[in-house]
Design a protein around this motif. Structure first.
Motif, short mmCIF file in Angstrom:
data_model
loop_
_atom_site.label_atom_id
_atom_site.label_comp_id
_atom_site.label_asym_id
_atom_site.label_seq_id
_atom_site.Cartn_x
_atom_site.Cartn_y
_atom_site.Cartn_z
N GLY A 154 0.80 -1.22 0.00
CA GLY A 154 0.00 0.00 0.00
C GLY A 154 0.83 1.27 0.00
N PHE A 155 1.82 1.33 0.89
CA PHE A 155 2.57 2.58 1.05
C PHE A 155 4.04 2.44 0.67
N GLY A 156 4.44 1.30 0.14
CA GLY A 156 5.84 1.12 -0.26
C GLY A 156 6.73 0.71 0.90
N HIS A 157 8.01 0.58 0.61
CA HIS A 157 8.96 0.04 1.60
C HIS A 157 9.74 1.11 2.34
N THR A 158 9.43 2.39 2.10
CA THR A 158 10.05 3.47 2.89
C THR A 158 8.95 4.46 3.28
N GLY A 159 9.29 5.35 4.21
CA GLY A 159 8.35 6.41 4.60
C GLY A 159 7.58 6.06 5.86
N PRO A 160 7.02 7.10 6.52
CA PRO A 160 6.38 6.90 7.83
C PRO A 160 5.20 5.92 7.84
N TYR A 161 4.54 5.72 6.71
CA TYR A 161 3.37 4.82 6.71
C TYR A 161 3.71 3.41 6.21
N LYS A 162 5.00 3.11 6.05
CA LYS A 162 5.33 1.86 5.36
C LYS A 162 4.73 0.63 6.02
N LYS A 163 4.52 0.68 7.34
CA LYS A 163 3.99 -0.52 8.01
C LYS A 163 2.46 -0.57 7.98
N TYR A 164 1.84 0.48 7.49
CA TYR A 164 0.37 0.52 7.52
C TYR A 164 -0.21 -0.39 6.45
N LYS A 165 -1.36 -0.97 6.81
CA LYS A 165 -1.97 -1.97 5.93
C LYS A 165 -3.08 -1.36 5.09
N THR A 166 -3.26 -1.89 3.94
CA THR A 166 -4.30 -1.37 3.06
C THR A 166 -5.01 -2.52 2.34
N TRP A 167 -6.14 -2.20 1.75
CA TRP A 167 -6.69 -2.97 0.64
C TRP A 167 -7.29 -1.95 -0.31
N GLY A 168 -7.84 -2.40 -1.41
CA GLY A 168 -8.25 -1.49 -2.49
C GLY A 168 -8.93 -0.22 -2.01
N PRO A 169 -10.04 -0.30 -1.25
CA PRO A 169 -10.75 0.92 -0.87
C PRO A 169 -9.90 1.88 -0.03
N ILE A 170 -8.95 1.37 0.72
CA ILE A 170 -8.10 2.25 1.53
C ILE A 170 -7.07 2.93 0.64
N VAL A 171 -6.52 2.19 -0.29
CA VAL A 171 -5.61 2.80 -1.28
C VAL A 171 -6.35 3.92 -2.01
N GLN A 172 -7.57 3.65 -2.41
CA GLN A 172 -8.34 4.65 -3.16
C GLN A 172 -8.61 5.89 -2.31
#
Lengths: 430, 411
Positions: free
Chosen positions: B133-151
């Motif tokens: 969802g947020f890639g392998h760097t940056g403050p949100y890297k550990k945050y989880k997503t699925w389609g609607p959250i990415v959107q």
């Protein structure tokens, strides 16, 4: 391979693509150009219609200041060429001889009428790859059909799935010309696949991409619920269209902004974190059901397959939802997003696009990139890379071309002399 | 018939649509895609494995309709990566692969001992594409997503809606589809780079960033003109500001939940539209120019809806299209899948054979290749369906060795 001093290598270095400028496929050329392909976009001498598309710099219409043109044409070179004239077509064929691929989005029949269809191009470049992106494909029963992004998404399925619970409100087309962009994504996938094949076999080919089909193949459950079970999904506010009505997942926060509450807690540690969050916010007294969060936190496993049958499982599920809704009403959307994620829960804030580019996460990753616009003496922030290649990075190598900016350069590469170029200009061919 | 990608082997850890959709494209062009799944959790990391829709009354990890849709033409094996033997077998598969693709949450694959550095040690020119969802760097890297959250986080939910109302968003995981397209592009571009230079690389893909690029013009309006989308009356995504067109909307037709989309691009379209509607207001001076129509969109929408209400949607589409005005019925799934000659002609809904489900239709691909057409004939692999075939062909294991692995819980 040689690279300009200090520059990292590009994935598509050395690949030349001719693009006949069209709003339908303009994103495809950008995606390839930003990865290092030499994409030459070809406009009629009067300029592409896209140059008249709003918004403009300072809201003043100017063919060199359309932000639509700017966004979609980064890293490309631009030439003008009148393909209706025999000399324009002759020059186009000479360009094709130097190119690896051609991307065109003309209505079916148009390229053949010009004598520039795939067989004509393959005569001057036997291994050329030609991608045609048209509304319904090349051999459609309705070659004259007129389409816009709205009609593509309406006929192709996405619109049916988007909108509100109240079905007296029209269904909604998602913004941003996603119908054209989806077609362009398939055009790029096709072109890259054909380039790999050519690299192995030496063989070019023609690829016929349909915008209508691309939209149809981009509707997730709407298509496969019908294909598999003949179930028809129904649109719902801010969540998946489903064959059966589901609970809302979008909620308004204390600052008036929205969040998507995502997947409710399922595991004991998630209930524990959620309860602790309620306590930290001083909200635990407002939720009598919080007791079920504590109960859930003590368990080893909660069997949600018993949902609807087991009173305790029902109460736990309900308490999780109610806790999230209560917190949402009491904090900002951004705080909700961070707080939920820190509990290990998948949730998100509904950002406006401008909030994405200002967000610290995307800034730290270098998502906003600076692009020089020497013609107006400004440096402009653009949206950055959709993917990060560590060996051959994405990069905007230059701003979009001004009208005919690379005429001399590109025609010069073909051996057209400056006198000949002046004559072409005088005759309105370029 | 030749296949475009038959020399490519993908070691595939992808799941859901956001990952599996990427390798579906590659498999359809002949790449050997080997799905590797966890036998302990029955491959349920991919939550679509046991999920509806179902063709009949049978249920279980081999019967999910969505899973079958996204995993056609792939091979499937199981490997328990908690065991040393499982890791060793995976290492030997990676040695013989061109690409490793995964869309786990950040850090999962590395924790198993297969980060990019380790992959490169196993195979120096490996292409590794990670997608989260947020890639392998940056403050949100550990945050989880699925389609609607990415959107939601990438601005796409916000930009889909009507004024004065909450966001309508996307009624499906648009960014699972589109994230998969970008992931497949990344794989193909990295393969082209390797074809030319011999070098592999790592692509870190954040689905939210791919999503954010899809509002490009809007972002420039903000960075150049300081105008954001969060303002009074915005968004109204059934209208069109870029390019400016009016009227432009979705109008109610005869029947239950039947709609017609109409785009009047310019003055010529407006005159043609007026000839079809044949009402006094279509020739009124106050609507004669695009500028005037943009100003009067609310009034126009009411007038147009009065006209469309008595129309059958496909009849409206035909009348307007005959006059050269872009118009399209909002098609329901049945209409565009079972009754639309334009999707049927392209063979867009191929029937596959799934070992347990049987014959079932799936999404095809919207592109026709003159020399290397796609092929989608085989359904998704059942859990571990190709264990024997892949382990013997690729790793040279004999039947006894494979049986032992099965007994030891390695596969």
């Amino acid at each position: 391979m040689s690279h300009p001093t200090g520059a990292a290598p590009s994935a598509l270095e050395g690949i030349r693509i001719l693009e006949i400028a069209s709003e339908r496929g303009v994103l495809a050329g950008k995606l390839l150009a930003d990865m290092g392909a030499d994409v030459v976009t070809i406009e009629p001498p009067r300029g592409s219609a896209m140059r008249s598309y709003a918004p403009f710099v300072d809201d003043r219409p100017d063919p060199e200041k359309s932000l639509y043109w700017w966004h979609y044409n980064t890293s490309k070179r631009g030439v003008t060429l009148d393909l209706e004239s025999p000399r324009g077509r002759e020059l186009f064929l000479r360009l094709v001889a130097s190119a690896d691929a051609v991307l065109e989005c003309e209505d079916p029949g148009q390229m053949a009428r010009l004598g520039l269809d795939y067989p004509d191009l393959a005569e001057v470049k036997s291994d050329v790859i030609v991608v045609s992106l048209t509304p319904f494909g090349r051999d459609t029963a309705k070659p004259d059909a007129q389409v816009t992004d709205l009609t593509v998404l309406a006929a192709g399925g996405p619109v049916w799935s988007c909108g509100y619970d109240d079905h007296s409100i029209p269904p909604v087309r998602g913004g941003g010309n996603q119908g054209f962009q989806t077609g362009a994504h398939y055009a790029v996938l096709s072109l890259l696949t054909a380039l790999l094949h050519r690299g192995i076999s030496g063989e070019g080919q023609h690829i016929d991409v349909s915008l209508h089909a691309a939209a149809n193949a981009t509707t997730e459950m709407a298509s496969y619920c019908w294909l598999v079970a003949q179930d028809e999904v129904q649109r719902q506010t801010g969540r998946h269209a489903m064959a059966m009505i589901t609970m809302p997942t979008q909620s308004q926060c204390a600052d008036g902004r929205y969040v998507t509450t995502g997947i409710p807690p399922r595991w004991p540690h998630e209930f524990s974190a959620l309860h602790a969050w309620l306590v930290r916010l001083g909200l635990v007294d407002q939720l009598p059901e919080a007791i079920f969060l504590e109960q859930a936190a003590e368990k080893e496993f909660i069997d949600f397959s018993l949902l609807g049958q087991d009173d305790e499982v029902n109460a736990i599920m309900g308490a999780g939802r109610d806790a999230l809704l209560l917190i949402a009403r009491n904090v900002s959307a951004h705080d909700f997003f961070i707080g939920a994620q820190e509990c290990g829960l998948s949730a998100g804030a509904v950002y406006a696009p401008e909030e994405v580019i200002e967000d610290p996460h995307f800034k730290e990753r270098g998502f906003p990139v600076r692009v020089e616009h020497p013609e107006i003496g400004r440096t402009i922030t653009y949206p950055g890379a959709p993917y990060r290649f560590n060996g051959s990075p994405w990069r905007i190598s230059r701003r979009a071309p001004t009208l005919g900016e690379h005429n001399d350069e590109v025609l010069g590469e073909l051996g057209v002399t400056s006198d000949e170029r002046a004559k072409l200009r005088a005759d309105g061919i370029v | 018939m030749t296949t475009a990608l038959s020399t490519i082997r993908i070691c595939d850890f992808t799941g859901q649509l956001a990952g599996a959709g990427a390798t579906k494209w590659l498999a359809a062009f002949g790449a050997e895609v080997i799905r590797i799944e966890d036998p302990v959790r029955q491959g349920m990391w991919d939550i679509l494995r046991p999920m509806m829709p179902f063709k009949d009354e049978r249920r279980g990890v081999d019967f999910g309709g969505g899973f079958n849709n996204h995993n056609t033409e792939k091979h499937g094996i199981t490997l328990n990566l908690r065991t040393e033997r499982g890791k060793e077998l995976l290492t030997r598969i990676i040695e013989q692969s061109d690409v490793v693709a995964e869309n786990f949450a950040y850090g999962v694959f590395e924790k198993w001992g297969f980060g990019y550095e380790q992959l490169r040690e196993i195979k120096p020119d490996i292409i590794y594409v990670s997608h989260c969802g947020f890639g392998h760097t940056g403050p949100y890297k550990k945050y989880k997503t699925w389609g609607p959250i990415v959107q939601a986080m990438s601005g796409l939910t916000f930009t889909s809606g009507l004024p004065g109302m909450e966001p309508a968003g996307w009624g499906y995981s648009y960014m699972d589809h589109t994230g998969a397209y970008y992931m497949a592009m990344a794989i193909l571009m990295a393969l082209l780079h390797r074809q030319r230079t011999g070098e592999g690389q790592w692509v870190d893909m954040a689905c939210t960033e791919a999503g954010a690029t899809l509002n490009g013009t809007t972002l420039l309006d903000y960075t150049v003109n300081g105008r954001g989308m969060r303002r009074e009356g915005s968004p109204n995504s059934n209208r069109s500001d870029s390019p400016a067109m009016a009227p432009h909307g979705i109008y109610p037709c005869e029947g239950n939940d039947e709609w017609l989309a109409i785009s009047v691009r310019d003055d010529e379209d407006w005159r043609a539209f007026g000839r079809v509607v044949a009402a006094e207001w279509t020739t009124a001076d106050r609507f004669a120019t695009l500028e005037a129509r943009l100003e009067a969109q609310d009034e126009l929408d009411v007038l147009i809806a009065e006209w469309t209400q008595g129309l059958q949607k496909f009849a409206g589409e035909r009348q307007l299209q005959a006059a050269g005005v872009p118009a399209a019925a909002v098609q329901k799934p049945r209409e565009r899948i079972d009754e639309d000659p334009e999707t049927e002609r392209l063979g867009l809904w191929p029937t596959v054979h799934h070992t347990k489900i049987g014959e079932v239709r799936v999404d095809g691909l919207p592109a026709r290749f003159s020399k290397t057409p796609w092929k989608i004939e085989r359904g998704a692999p059942c859990l571990g369906e190709h264990n024997d075939e892949v382990l013997s062909r690729l790793l040279g294991l004999g039947p006894e060795e494979i049986d032992a692995l099965r007994e030891e819980g390695v596969i």
